[in-house]
Design a protein around this motif. Structure first.
Motif, PDB file in Angstrom:
ATOM      1  N   PHE A 111      38.147  45.344  37.659  1.00  0.00           N
ATOM      2  CA  PHE A 111      38.960  44.430  36.862  1.00  0.00           C
ATOM      3  C   PHE A 111      40.318  44.179  37.497  1.00  0.00           C
ATOM      4  O   PHE A 111      40.966  45.093  38.009  1.00  0.00           O
ATOM      5  CB  PHE A 111      39.174  45.007  35.455  1.00  0.00           C
ATOM      6  CG  PHE A 111      37.882  45.287  34.747  1.00  0.00           C
ATOM      7  CD1 PHE A 111      37.208  44.274  34.083  1.00  0.00           C
ATOM      8  CD2 PHE A 111      37.321  46.549  34.778  1.00  0.00           C
ATOM      9  CE1 PHE A 111      35.996  44.526  33.449  1.00  0.00           C
ATOM     10  CE2 PHE A 111      36.112  46.810  34.142  1.00  0.00           C
ATOM     11  CZ  PHE A 111      35.452  45.800  33.479  1.00  0.00           C
ATOM     12  N   VAL A 112      40.741  42.917  37.428  1.00  0.00           N
ATOM     13  CA  VAL A 112      42.103  42.509  37.766  1.00  0.00           C
ATOM     14  C   VAL A 112      42.648  41.849  36.510  1.00  0.00           C
ATOM     15  O   VAL A 112      42.108  40.840  36.045  1.00  0.00           O
ATOM     16  CB  VAL A 112      42.148  41.531  38.954  1.00  0.00           C
ATOM     17  CG1 VAL A 112      43.564  41.044  39.192  1.00  0.00           C
ATOM     18  CG2 VAL A 112      41.583  42.190  40.210  1.00  0.00           C
ATOM     19  N   THR A 140      39.447  52.293  39.613  1.00  0.00           N
ATOM     20  CA  THR A 140      40.674  51.595  39.987  1.00  0.00           C
ATOM     21  C   THR A 140      40.600  50.115  39.631  1.00  0.00           C
ATOM     22  O   THR A 140      39.647  49.432  39.983  1.00  0.00           O
ATOM     23  CB  THR A 140      40.939  51.751  41.504  1.00  0.00           C
ATOM     24  OG1 THR A 140      41.015  53.142  41.806  1.00  0.00           O
ATOM     25  CG2 THR A 140      42.231  51.070  41.909  1.00  0.00           C
ATOM     26  N   GLY A 141      41.622  49.660  38.944  1.00  0.00           N
ATOM     27  CA  GLY A 141      41.784  48.244  38.647  1.00  0.00           C
ATOM     28  C   GLY A 141      43.148  47.810  39.124  1.00  0.00           C
ATOM     29  O   GLY A 141      43.960  48.621  39.576  1.00  0.00           O
ATOM     30  N   VAL A 142      43.411  46.540  39.032  1.00  0.00           N
ATOM     31  CA  VAL A 142      44.712  45.987  39.409  1.00  0.00           C
ATOM     32  C   VAL A 142      45.305  45.351  38.169  1.00  0.00           C
ATOM     33  O   VAL A 142      44.644  44.571  37.484  1.00  0.00           O
ATOM     34  CB  VAL A 142      44.566  44.946  40.546  1.00  0.00           C
ATOM     35  CG1 VAL A 142      45.901  44.318  40.874  1.00  0.00           C
ATOM     36  CG2 VAL A 142      43.950  45.603  41.777  1.00  0.00           C
ATOM     37  N   HIS A 143      46.564  45.697  37.889  1.00  0.00           N
ATOM     38  CA  HIS A 143      47.245  45.194  36.701  1.00  0.00           C
ATOM     39  C   HIS A 143      48.540  44.507  37.132  1.00  0.00           C
ATOM     40  O   HIS A 143      49.483  45.168  37.554  1.00  0.00           O
ATOM     41  CB  HIS A 143      47.535  46.342  35.724  1.00  0.00           C
ATOM     42  CG  HIS A 143      46.294  47.026  35.252  1.00  0.00           C
ATOM     43  ND1 HIS A 143      45.558  46.556  34.186  1.00  0.00           N
ATOM     44  CD2 HIS A 143      45.632  48.106  35.721  1.00  0.00           C
ATOM     45  CE1 HIS A 143      44.501  47.339  34.022  1.00  0.00           C
ATOM     46  NE2 HIS A 143      44.528  48.280  34.935  1.00  0.00           N
ATOM     47  N   VAL A 169      44.715  46.965  45.220  1.00  0.00           N
ATOM     48  CA  VAL A 169      43.651  45.995  45.505  1.00  0.00           C
ATOM     49  C   VAL A 169      42.683  46.584  46.527  1.00  0.00           C
ATOM     50  O   VAL A 169      41.458  46.508  46.358  1.00  0.00           O
ATOM     51  CB  VAL A 169      44.230  44.661  46.026  1.00  0.00           C
ATOM     52  CG1 VAL A 169      43.126  43.722  46.449  1.00  0.00           C
ATOM     53  CG2 VAL A 169      45.100  44.008  44.978  1.00  0.00           C
ATOM     54  N   THR A 170      43.222  47.183  47.567  1.00  0.00           N
ATOM     55  CA  THR A 170      42.369  47.772  48.603  1.00  0.00           C
ATOM     56  C   THR A 170      41.495  48.876  48.019  1.00  0.00           C
ATOM     57  O   THR A 170      40.283  48.921  48.265  1.00  0.00           O
ATOM     58  CB  THR A 170      43.232  48.314  49.759  1.00  0.00           C
ATOM     59  OG1 THR A 170      43.975  47.217  50.315  1.00  0.00           O
ATOM     60  CG2 THR A 170      42.376  48.948  50.839  1.00  0.00           C
ATOM     61  N   ALA A 171      42.084  49.763  47.223  1.00  0.00           N
ATOM     62  CA  ALA A 171      41.309  50.844  46.606  1.00  0.00           C
ATOM     63  C   ALA A 171      40.240  50.284  45.677  1.00  0.00           C
ATOM     64  O   ALA A 171      39.090  50.761  45.688  1.00  0.00           O
ATOM     65  CB  ALA A 171      42.240  51.790  45.852  1.00  0.00           C
TER      66      ALA A 171
END
Length: 189
Positions: A111-112, A140-143, A169-171
């Protein structure tokens, strides 16, 4: 090669989603571990769920829903790009998730999120929904939250220049590819 769909989960005319979608496009174009394709829910104008049952039990009658199901079935993993409306994912995104079932099974999802709290509450709900759809949500997501979100939304700041977001993002992508490969191998066995 692993196929990953990035689902744009907002259809509003004034949506912010296009900014993080463009940012993600620039990132995934530089990767060689999978193919990444964008699915915009604007291209799948499904009515609110009005079938006799989930397509796990009865075929959908709506032609757009059938096209959506056929499209999402082609992918091995997903990234959902989501806003947060009133502590929840958008209605159009929840509707799109509900219109498919076997197509999601045994596939990973990441998820982003974006918004004042990076759509953290919406993402938490989406993780629960993903489990019910027999998906494997990654850790891992990006917030994109707070000053980053408001800077990009109201002040024109470029997400590409926010280097502190890059490790997340990379993770996220690395985890998604790992899980996507593992689950694809298991599905094929």
């Amino acid at each position: 090669m692993l196929r990953i769909a990035i689902i744009i989960g907002s259809t509003r005319a004034t949506r912010f989603a296009d900014k993080p979608a463009a940012w993600l496009r620039g990132i995934v174009e530089g990767r060689t571990d999978a193919t990444y394709e964008f699915l915009d829910l604007r291209d799948f104008p499904m009515p609110f769920f009005d079938e006799v049952a989930s397509n796990a039990y009865a075929p959908s009658t709506n032609e757009v829903a059938q096209r959506w199901q056929q499209t999402v079935a082609q992918y091995d993993a997903y990234i959902i790009l989501t806003a947060e409306y009133n502590h929840a994912p958008t209605a159009v995104l929840k509707n799109a998730l509900d219109y498919a079932y076997p197509e999601w099974n045994r596939k990973p999802v990441a998820f982003v999120g974006y918004g004042s709290v990076g759509a953290a509450r919406a993402v938490e709900q989406l993780r629960l929904i993903a489990v019910e759809l027999q998906m494997a949500p990654t850790r891992t997501g990006v917030h994109i939250q707070g000053a980053d979100f408001f800077g990009a939304w109201q002040q024109g700041a470029a997400l590409e220049e926010m280097a502190h977001l890059q490790p997340g993002v990379t993770a996220m992508l690395d985890e998604l590819v790992w899980w996507g490969t593992a689950l694809k191998t298991a599905r094929e066995a």
